[in-house]
Design a protein around this motif. Structure first.
Motif, PDB file in Angstrom:
ATOM      1  N   GLU A 118       0.838  -1.193   0.000  1.00  0.00           N
ATOM      2  CA  GLU A 118       0.000   0.000   0.000  1.00  0.00           C
ATOM      3  C   GLU A 118       0.877   1.248   0.000  1.00  0.00           C
ATOM      4  OE1 GLU A 118      -3.602   2.287   2.319  1.00  0.00           O
ATOM      5  OE2 GLU A 118      -2.861   0.397   3.133  1.00  0.00           O
ATOM      6  N   ARG A 119       1.948   1.235   0.788  1.00  0.00           N
ATOM      7  CA  ARG A 119       2.875   2.378   0.793  1.00  0.00           C
ATOM      8  C   ARG A 119       3.448   2.619  -0.600  1.00  0.00           C
ATOM      9  NH1 ARG A 119       4.360   0.659   5.785  1.00  0.00           N
ATOM     10  NH2 ARG A 119       6.028  -0.661   4.985  1.00  0.00           N
ATOM     11  N   ALA A 120       3.863   1.529  -1.247  1.00  0.00           N
ATOM     12  CA  ALA A 120       4.445   1.655  -2.587  1.00  0.00           C
ATOM     13  C   ALA A 120       3.423   2.202  -3.582  1.00  0.00           C
ATOM     14  CB  ALA A 120       4.980   0.311  -3.058  1.00  0.00           C
ATOM     15  N   HIS A 121       2.174   1.747  -3.469  1.00  0.00           N
ATOM     16  CA  HIS A 121       1.123   2.229  -4.371  1.00  0.00           C
ATOM     17  C   HIS A 121       0.834   3.700  -4.115  1.00  0.00           C
ATOM     18  CE1 HIS A 121       0.616  -1.727  -5.901  1.00  0.00           C
ATOM     19  NE2 HIS A 121      -0.024  -2.209  -4.855  1.00  0.00           N
ATOM     20  N   ARG A 122       0.810   4.092  -2.847  1.00  0.00           N
ATOM     21  CA  ARG A 122       0.582   5.506  -2.526  1.00  0.00           C
ATOM     22  C   ARG A 122       1.724   6.364  -3.074  1.00  0.00           C
ATOM     23  NH1 ARG A 122      -2.650   7.063   2.355  1.00  0.00           N
ATOM     24  NH2 ARG A 122      -4.110   5.377   2.721  1.00  0.00           N
ATOM     25  N   GLU A 123       2.956   5.879  -2.927  1.00  0.00           N
ATOM     26  CA  GLU A 123       4.106   6.619  -3.450  1.00  0.00           C
ATOM     27  C   GLU A 123       4.045   6.736  -4.973  1.00  0.00           C
ATOM     28  OE1 GLU A 123       7.661   4.722  -2.047  1.00  0.00           O
ATOM     29  OE2 GLU A 123       7.172   5.131   0.052  1.00  0.00           O
ATOM     30  N   ALA A 124       3.637   5.654  -5.622  1.00  0.00           N
ATOM     31  CA  ALA A 124       3.563   5.670  -7.087  1.00  0.00           C
ATOM     32  C   ALA A 124       2.602   6.744  -7.583  1.00  0.00           C
ATOM     33  CB  ALA A 124       3.143   4.295  -7.606  1.00  0.00           C
ATOM     34  N   LEU A 125       1.534   6.988  -6.809  1.00  0.00           N
ATOM     35  CA  LEU A 125       0.537   7.985  -7.218  1.00  0.00           C
ATOM     36  C   LEU A 125       0.741   9.329  -6.519  1.00  0.00           C
ATOM     37  CD1 LEU A 125      -2.674   5.753  -7.341  1.00  0.00           C
ATOM     38  CD2 LEU A 125      -1.320   6.609  -9.254  1.00  0.00           C
ATOM     39  N   ALA A 126       1.851   9.458  -5.775  1.00  0.00           N
ATOM     40  CA  ALA A 126       2.163  10.694  -5.047  1.00  0.00           C
ATOM     41  C   ALA A 126       1.025  11.075  -4.096  1.00  0.00           C
ATOM     42  CB  ALA A 126       2.476  11.834  -6.021  1.00  0.00           C
ATOM     43  N   LEU A 127       0.514  10.069  -3.372  1.00  0.00           N
ATOM     44  CA  LEU A 127      -0.547  10.280  -2.398  1.00  0.00           C
ATOM     45  C   LEU A 127       0.054  10.264  -0.995  1.00  0.00           C
ATOM     46  CD1 LEU A 127      -3.240   7.961  -3.976  1.00  0.00           C
ATOM     47  CD2 LEU A 127      -3.419  10.434  -3.684  1.00  0.00           C
ATOM     48  N   PRO A 128      -0.642  10.844   0.007  1.00  0.00           N
ATOM     49  CA  PRO A 128      -0.129  10.839   1.375  1.00  0.00           C
ATOM     50  C   PRO A 128       0.121   9.405   1.861  1.00  0.00           C
ATOM     51  CG  PRO A 128      -2.137  12.151   1.217  1.00  0.00           C
ATOM     52  CD  PRO A 128      -1.935  11.502  -0.105  1.00  0.00           C
ATOM     53  N   ALA A 131      -6.959   7.901   5.371  1.00  0.00           N
ATOM     54  CA  ALA A 131      -7.921   7.289   4.460  1.00  0.00           C
ATOM     55  C   ALA A 131      -7.901   8.019   3.120  1.00  0.00           C
ATOM     56  CB  ALA A 131      -9.321   7.351   5.061  1.00  0.00           C
ATOM     57  N   LEU A 132      -8.138   7.260   2.081  1.00  0.00           N
ATOM     58  CA  LEU A 132      -8.205   7.821   0.734  1.00  0.00           C
ATOM     59  C   LEU A 132      -9.592   7.573   0.159  1.00  0.00           C
ATOM     60  CD1 LEU A 132      -4.828   6.511  -0.716  1.00  0.00           C
ATOM     61  CD2 LEU A 132      -5.354   8.863  -0.050  1.00  0.00           C
ATOM     62  N   PRO A 173     -12.030   7.200  -3.279  1.00  0.00           N
ATOM     63  CA  PRO A 173     -11.834   6.841  -4.688  1.00  0.00           C
ATOM     64  C   PRO A 173     -11.579   8.069  -5.568  1.00  0.00           C
ATOM     65  CG  PRO A 173     -13.651   5.580  -3.772  1.00  0.00           C
ATOM     66  CD  PRO A 173     -13.240   6.594  -2.724  1.00  0.00           C
ATOM     67  N   ALA A 174     -12.218   9.182  -5.247  1.00  0.00           N
ATOM     68  CA  ALA A 174     -12.018  10.402  -6.042  1.00  0.00           C
ATOM     69  C   ALA A 174     -10.572  10.885  -5.948  1.00  0.00           C
ATOM     70  CB  ALA A 174     -12.971  11.496  -5.574  1.00  0.00           C
ATOM     71  N   GLN A 175      -9.960  10.809  -4.757  1.00  0.00           N
ATOM     72  CA  GLN A 175      -8.563  11.218  -4.592  1.00  0.00           C
ATOM     73  C   GLN A 175      -7.634  10.319  -5.410  1.00  0.00           C
ATOM     74  OE1 GLN A 175      -8.663  10.866  -0.240  1.00  0.00           O
ATOM     75  NE2 GLN A 175      -7.692  12.892  -0.159  1.00  0.00           N
ATOM     76  N   ILE A 176      -7.896   9.018  -5.356  1.00  0.00           N
ATOM     77  CA  ILE A 176      -7.053   8.058  -6.076  1.00  0.00           C
ATOM     78  C   ILE A 176      -7.152   8.291  -7.579  1.00  0.00           C
ATOM     79  CG2 ILE A 176      -6.712   5.603  -6.578  1.00  0.00           C
ATOM     80  CD1 ILE A 176      -7.854   5.100  -3.682  1.00  0.00           C
ATOM     81  N   LYS A 177      -8.379   8.458  -8.068  1.00  0.00           N
ATOM     82  CA  LYS A 177      -8.581   8.662  -9.504  1.00  0.00           C
ATOM     83  C   LYS A 177      -7.970   9.982  -9.970  1.00  0.00           C
ATOM     84  CE  LYS A 177     -12.786   5.893  -9.582  1.00  0.00           C
ATOM     85  NZ  LYS A 177     -14.247   5.919  -9.672  1.00  0.00           N
ATOM     86  N   ALA A 178      -8.107  11.023  -9.157  1.00  0.00           N
ATOM     87  CA  ALA A 178      -7.543  12.327  -9.533  1.00  0.00           C
ATOM     88  C   ALA A 178      -6.016  12.253  -9.593  1.00  0.00           C
ATOM     89  CB  ALA A 178      -7.993  13.397  -8.542  1.00  0.00           C
ATOM     90  N   ALA A 179      -5.412  11.573  -8.624  1.00  0.00           N
ATOM     91  CA  ALA A 179      -3.953  11.434  -8.622  1.00  0.00           C
ATOM     92  C   ALA A 179      -3.499  10.652  -9.848  1.00  0.00           C
ATOM     93  CB  ALA A 179      -3.493  10.740  -7.341  1.00  0.00           C
TER      94      ALA A 179
END
Length: 184
Positions: free
Chosen positions: A129-139, A143-144, A146-152
């Motif tokens: 999960e950390r790696a996926h968040r880093e890949a999308l430049a997310l915190p 909690a995330l 779906p809109a945040q994930i899609k926008a990133a």
């Protein structure tokens, strides 16, 4: 040897009539008319008209007499027969799809362990999960939505897509990260 049938009253009525084509496996319903009709040793054989012309040959007398025939995963039937049977057919199809899903989930659980087939799967780890968040430049925490994930993803896809100068590998990495985070 087949010969083309001369239209009689029964055949002409059958050919002009629209028939319901029900595929319970896929839950699809369509309308079709009869296409080619030929007479052979077993009696009149028919095919549906395009785009269902692969359905056939089938016994035309059985269709007109019983109001339905089975063909592969489909049932071809008259409108009155569909009206009478649709509740039972839809319920049977739903139960068959539920059973198939249960078999799939059981096979995934046997293959991957508890939690497989239920979203994230047994192989999901916090480090991923950390790696996926880093890949999308997310915190890294919190909690995330779906809109945040899609926008990133969209923001990065505009830069990393191969058509705009990114590499295939970069784009695949952010696509996989988006899928995994949305599943989670």
């Amino acid at each position: 040897m087949f010969a083309s049938i001369e239209p009689d009253l029964t055949t002409a009525t059958s050919q002009a009539e629209e028939w319901v084509v029900w595929n319970g496996t896929a839950g699809l319903l369509a309308m079709a008319s009869l296409g080619r009709v030929e007479v052979g040793p077993a009696g009149p054989q028919a095919w549906l008209a395009a785009p269902f012309d692969m359905v056939g040959p089938f016994d035309l007398h059985a269709l007109t007499r019983d109001g339905w025939i089975e063909f592969a995963a489909c049932r071809v039937m008259s409108r009155p027969r569909w009206q009478a049977d649709q509740t039972v057919l839809r319920q049977a199809a739903f139960e068959a799809r539920q059973a198939a899903q249960a078999r799939f989930n059981a096979s995934q659980q046997a293959r991957f362990g508890s939690g497989a087939g239920q979203g994230g799967g047994a192989s999901w780890r916090p480090s991923e999960e950390r790696a996926h968040r880093e890949a999308l430049a997310l915190p890294a925490e919190g909690a995330l939505t779906p809109a945040q994930i899609k926008a990133a993803f969209r923001r990065l896809a505009q830069k990393l897509h191969p058509d705009v100068g990114g590499t295939h590998e970069e784009f695949v990495r952010i696509t996989q990260a988006r899928r995994a985070l949305l599943r989670q």
